[in-house]
Design a protein around this motif. Structure first.
Motif, PDB file in Angstrom:
ATOM      1  N   VAL A  84       0.853  -1.192   0.000  1.00  0.00           N
ATOM      2  CA  VAL A  84       0.000   0.000   0.000  1.00  0.00           C
ATOM      3  C   VAL A  84       0.883   1.234   0.000  1.00  0.00           C
ATOM      4  CG1 VAL A  84      -0.130   0.091   2.525  1.00  0.00           C
ATOM      5  CG2 VAL A  84      -1.990   1.073   1.161  1.00  0.00           C
ATOM      6  N   GLN A  85       0.369   2.302  -0.558  1.00  0.00           N
ATOM      7  CA  GLN A  85       1.091   3.564  -0.526  1.00  0.00           C
ATOM      8  C   GLN A  85       0.825   4.257   0.812  1.00  0.00           C
ATOM      9  OE1 GLN A  85       3.085   2.900  -3.633  1.00  0.00           O
ATOM     10  NE2 GLN A  85       3.203   5.050  -3.019  1.00  0.00           N
ATOM     11  N   GLU A  86       1.834   4.966   1.256  1.00  0.00           N
ATOM     12  CA  GLU A  86       1.698   5.748   2.486  1.00  0.00           C
ATOM     13  C   GLU A  86       0.454   6.628   2.400  1.00  0.00           C
ATOM     14  OE1 GLU A  86       5.213   8.055   3.086  1.00  0.00           O
ATOM     15  OE2 GLU A  86       4.925   8.218   5.249  1.00  0.00           O
ATOM     16  N   ALA A  87      -0.282   6.706   3.514  1.00  0.00           N
ATOM     17  CA  ALA A  87      -1.490   7.529   3.680  1.00  0.00           C
ATOM     18  C   ALA A  87      -2.752   6.876   3.096  1.00  0.00           C
ATOM     19  CB  ALA A  87      -1.330   8.922   3.090  1.00  0.00           C
ATOM     20  N   GLU A  88      -2.610   5.781   2.388  1.00  0.00           N
ATOM     21  CA  GLU A  88      -3.781   5.102   1.845  1.00  0.00           C
ATOM     22  C   GLU A  88      -4.305   4.068   2.849  1.00  0.00           C
ATOM     23  OE1 GLU A  88      -2.991   5.590  -2.923  1.00  0.00           O
ATOM     24  OE2 GLU A  88      -2.842   3.617  -2.013  1.00  0.00           O
ATOM     25  N   THR A  89      -5.417   3.445   2.460  1.00  0.00           N
ATOM     26  CA  THR A  89      -6.086   2.451   3.306  1.00  0.00           C
ATOM     27  C   THR A  89      -5.886   1.060   2.731  1.00  0.00           C
ATOM     28  OG1 THR A  89      -7.745   4.023   4.078  1.00  0.00           O
ATOM     29  CG2 THR A  89      -8.319   1.690   4.206  1.00  0.00           C
ATOM     30  N   VAL A  90      -5.690   0.088   3.609  1.00  0.00           N
ATOM     31  CA  VAL A  90      -5.513  -1.292   3.166  1.00  0.00           C
ATOM     32  C   VAL A  90      -6.314  -2.210   4.089  1.00  0.00           C
ATOM     33  CG1 VAL A  90      -3.434  -1.651   4.584  1.00  0.00           C
ATOM     34  CG2 VAL A  90      -3.787  -3.049   2.530  1.00  0.00           C
ATOM     35  N   THR A  91      -6.812  -3.303   3.524  1.00  0.00           N
ATOM     36  CA  THR A  91      -7.583  -4.274   4.304  1.00  0.00           C
ATOM     37  C   THR A  91      -6.953  -5.647   4.178  1.00  0.00           C
ATOM     38  OG1 THR A  91      -9.638  -3.045   4.005  1.00  0.00           O
ATOM     39  CG2 THR A  91      -9.838  -5.357   4.617  1.00  0.00           C
ATOM     40  N   LEU A  92      -6.692  -6.260   5.322  1.00  0.00           N
ATOM     41  CA  LEU A  92      -6.138  -7.615   5.374  1.00  0.00           C
ATOM     42  C   LEU A  92      -7.253  -8.584   5.752  1.00  0.00           C
ATOM     43  CD1 LEU A  92      -2.818  -6.905   7.331  1.00  0.00           C
ATOM     44  CD2 LEU A  92      -3.322  -6.607   4.902  1.00  0.00           C
ATOM     45  N   SER A  93      -7.294  -9.715   5.065  1.00  0.00           N
ATOM     46  CA  SER A  93      -8.389 -10.669   5.255  1.00  0.00           C
ATOM     47  C   SER A  93      -8.007 -11.820   6.174  1.00  0.00           C
ATOM     48  CB  SER A  93      -8.815 -11.245   3.902  1.00  0.00           C
ATOM     49  OG  SER A  93      -9.229 -10.217   3.030  1.00  0.00           O
ATOM     50  N   CYS A  94      -9.025 -12.348   6.835  1.00  0.00           N
ATOM     51  CA  CYS A  94      -8.831 -13.502   7.712  1.00  0.00           C
ATOM     52  C   CYS A  94     -10.154 -14.243   7.828  1.00  0.00           C
ATOM     53  CB  CYS A  94      -8.373 -13.057   9.096  1.00  0.00           C
ATOM     54  SG  CYS A  94      -8.308 -14.367  10.347  1.00  0.00           S
ATOM     55  N   THR A  95     -10.115 -15.541   7.681  1.00  0.00           N
ATOM     56  CA  THR A  95     -11.290 -16.373   7.968  1.00  0.00           C
ATOM     57  C   THR A  95     -10.879 -17.434   8.976  1.00  0.00           C
ATOM     58  OG1 THR A  95     -10.816 -17.848   6.117  1.00  0.00           O
ATOM     59  CG2 THR A  95     -12.331 -16.007   5.701  1.00  0.00           C
ATOM     60  N   TYR A  96     -11.873 -17.926   9.691  1.00  0.00           N
ATOM     61  CA  TYR A  96     -11.568 -18.921  10.719  1.00  0.00           C
ATOM     62  C   TYR A  96     -12.680 -19.960  10.749  1.00  0.00           C
ATOM     63  CZ  TYR A  96     -14.881 -16.070  13.313  1.00  0.00           C
ATOM     64  OH  TYR A  96     -16.007 -15.380  13.700  1.00  0.00           O
ATOM     65  N   ASP A  97     -12.364 -21.069  11.347  1.00  0.00           N
ATOM     66  CA  ASP A  97     -13.342 -22.146  11.444  1.00  0.00           C
ATOM     67  C   ASP A  97     -13.368 -22.629  12.883  1.00  0.00           C
ATOM     68  OD1 ASP A  97     -13.743 -25.511  10.140  1.00  0.00           O
ATOM     69  OD2 ASP A  97     -15.231 -23.999  10.709  1.00  0.00           O
ATOM     70  N   THR A  98     -14.552 -22.632  13.490  1.00  0.00           N
ATOM     71  CA  THR A  98     -14.705 -23.099  14.858  1.00  0.00           C
ATOM     72  C   THR A  98     -16.140 -23.502  15.099  1.00  0.00           C
ATOM     73  OG1 THR A  98     -14.373 -22.542  17.180  1.00  0.00           O
ATOM     74  CG2 THR A  98     -15.194 -20.794  15.757  1.00  0.00           C
ATOM     75  N   SER A  99     -16.329 -24.396  16.047  1.00  0.00           N
ATOM     76  CA  SER A  99     -17.672 -24.755  16.479  1.00  0.00           C
ATOM     77  C   SER A  99     -18.007 -24.068  17.802  1.00  0.00           C
ATOM     78  CB  SER A  99     -17.787 -26.274  16.643  1.00  0.00           C
ATOM     79  OG  SER A  99     -16.828 -26.732  17.579  1.00  0.00           O
ATOM     80  N   GLU A 100     -17.054 -23.306  18.334  1.00  0.00           N
ATOM     81  CA  GLU A 100     -17.257 -22.590  19.587  1.00  0.00           C
ATOM     82  C   GLU A 100     -18.168 -21.389  19.362  1.00  0.00           C
ATOM     83  OE1 GLU A 100     -15.824 -23.445  22.519  1.00  0.00           O
ATOM     84  OE2 GLU A 100     -14.539 -25.068  21.782  1.00  0.00           O
ATOM     85  N   ASN A 101     -18.850 -20.970  20.420  1.00  0.00           N
ATOM     86  CA  ASN A 101     -19.671 -19.764  20.345  1.00  0.00           C
ATOM     87  C   ASN A 101     -19.034 -18.616  21.133  1.00  0.00           C
ATOM     88  OD1 ASN A 101     -22.119 -18.591  19.338  1.00  0.00           O
ATOM     89  ND2 ASN A 101     -22.843 -18.526  21.452  1.00  0.00           N
ATOM     90  N   ASN A 102     -18.165 -18.995  22.068  1.00  0.00           N
ATOM     91  CA  ASN A 102     -17.495 -18.006  22.900  1.00  0.00           C
ATOM     92  C   ASN A 102     -16.007 -18.008  22.566  1.00  0.00           C
ATOM     93  OD1 ASN A 102     -16.699 -16.244  24.887  1.00  0.00           O
ATOM     94  ND2 ASN A 102     -16.969 -17.681  26.570  1.00  0.00           N
ATOM     95  N   TYR A 103     -15.549 -16.920  21.958  1.00  0.00           N
ATOM     96  CA  TYR A 103     -14.139 -16.881  21.558  1.00  0.00           C
ATOM     97  C   TYR A 103     -13.706 -15.439  21.357  1.00  0.00           C
ATOM     98  CZ  TYR A 103     -16.388 -16.725  16.931  1.00  0.00           C
ATOM     99  OH  TYR A 103     -17.193 -16.404  15.857  1.00  0.00           O
ATOM    100  N   TYR A 104     -12.411 -15.287  21.136  1.00  0.00           N
ATOM    101  CA  TYR A 104     -11.830 -13.974  20.885  1.00  0.00           C
ATOM    102  C   TYR A 104     -11.002 -14.051  19.609  1.00  0.00           C
ATOM    103  CZ  TYR A 104     -12.832 -13.718  25.877  1.00  0.00           C
ATOM    104  OH  TYR A 104     -13.460 -13.774  27.098  1.00  0.00           O
ATOM    105  N   LEU A 105     -10.919 -12.934  18.934  1.00  0.00           N
ATOM    106  CA  LEU A 105     -10.091 -12.836  17.732  1.00  0.00           C
ATOM    107  C   LEU A 105      -9.124 -11.681  17.900  1.00  0.00           C
ATOM    108  CD1 LEU A 105     -12.990 -13.316  15.184  1.00  0.00           C
ATOM    109  CD2 LEU A 105     -11.133 -14.947  15.574  1.00  0.00           C
ATOM    110  N   PHE A 106      -7.945 -11.850  17.337  1.00  0.00           N
ATOM    111  CA  PHE A 106      -6.882 -10.873  17.513  1.00  0.00           C
ATOM    112  C   PHE A 106      -6.168 -10.624  16.179  1.00  0.00           C
ATOM    113  CE2 PHE A 106      -6.673 -11.326  22.180  1.00  0.00           C
ATOM    114  CZ  PHE A 106      -7.246 -12.563  22.359  1.00  0.00           C
ATOM    115  N   TRP A 107      -5.624  -9.439  16.059  1.00  0.00           N
ATOM    116  CA  TRP A 107      -4.620  -9.154  15.039  1.00  0.00           C
ATOM    117  C   TRP A 107      -3.334  -8.763  15.768  1.00  0.00           C
ATOM    118  CZ3 TRP A 107      -4.435 -10.019   9.955  1.00  0.00           C
ATOM    119  CH2 TRP A 107      -5.643 -10.263   9.277  1.00  0.00           C
ATOM    120  N   TYR A 108      -2.249  -9.460  15.392  1.00  0.00           N
ATOM    121  CA  TYR A 108      -0.932  -9.158  15.922  1.00  0.00           C
ATOM    122  C   TYR A 108      -0.047  -8.655  14.792  1.00  0.00           C
ATOM    123  CZ  TYR A 108      -1.405 -11.160  20.621  1.00  0.00           C
ATOM    124  OH  TYR A 108      -1.767 -11.403  21.928  1.00  0.00           O
TER     125      TYR A 108
END
Lengths: 114, 116
Positions: free
Chosen positions: B13-37
């Protein structure tokens, strides 16, 4: 506030040799984690301690890897004997307690097994 | 078992612009947390943002925000006004909730390069 400290930063050994890594967590943090990060992959949890008890070591190869956290502070991770596939960065992290508490990572130890 | 997938090995991405990073996950849990590091070239992993699955509102932290789509099991990271210091490897991670277990399951990572 001092962060998570790890040593050494780099280590090169021959296969079948042994190696040990040291981690000093943030003061007051009860939970300590060791992760293995193979090049090009995300980290994988090896073991989680809460104080000096093991919470989860389901992914630790126990035939060659061992870890201890004496007195609930510093921790040591050992590999004996090392294999080529153990080449990775070993990351230590700590959190205040456990669960969703933020994990703070150290700089890691890069291990190369020749 | 939970899995986390990041389908973009590299982004730029160019400086000052916007970028979106994608992530999908698979779980059968209903209670969970998601993080970006974020893992800069120096290798010290830093938490960028956290989302609790039971919260419908998307988390934001200054220039960083997420688009959490629980039904689709999607968790993307938007970085606005990109800066050179944002150059790093970004990991999406999953944690099961409701216990003291703090196991993070990470995706493969996305290398983001911000160009001046």
């Amino acid at each position: 506030e001092a962060g998570v400290a790890q040593s050494p930063r780099y280590k090169i050994i021959e296969k079948r040799q042994s190696v040990a890594f040291w981690c000093n967590p943030i003061s007051g943090h009860a939970t300590l984690y060791w992760y293995q990060q193979i090049l090009g992959q995300g980290p994988k949890l090896l073991i989680q301690f809460q104080n000096n008890g093991v919470v989860d070591d389901s992914q630790l190869p126990k035939d060659r890897f061992s870890a201890e956290r004496l007195k609930g502070v510093d921790s040591t991770l050992k590999i004996q004997p090392a294999k080529l596939e153990d080449s990775a960065v070993y990351l230590c992290a700590s959190s205040l307690w456990g669960g969703k508490d933020t994990q703070y990572f150290g700089p890691g130890t890069r291990l190369t097994v020749l | 078992a939970q899995t986390v997938t990041q389908s973009q090995p590299e982004m730029s991405v160019q400086e000052a612009e916007t970028v979106t990073l994608s992530c999908t996950y698979d779980t059968s849990e209903n209670n969970y947390y998601l993080f970006w590091y974020k893992q800069p070239p120096s290798r010290q992993m830093i938490l960028v943002i956290r989302q609790e699955a039971y919260k419908q509102q998307n988390a934001t932290e200054n220039r960083f925000s997420v688009n959490f789509q629980k039904a689709a099991k999607s968790f993307s990271l938007k970085i606005s006004d990109s800066q050179l210091g944002d150059t790093a490897m970004y990991f999406c991670a999953f944690m099961r909730g409701g216990t003291s277990y703090g196991k993070l399951t990470f995706g493969q990572g996305t290398i983001l390069t911000v160009h001046p």
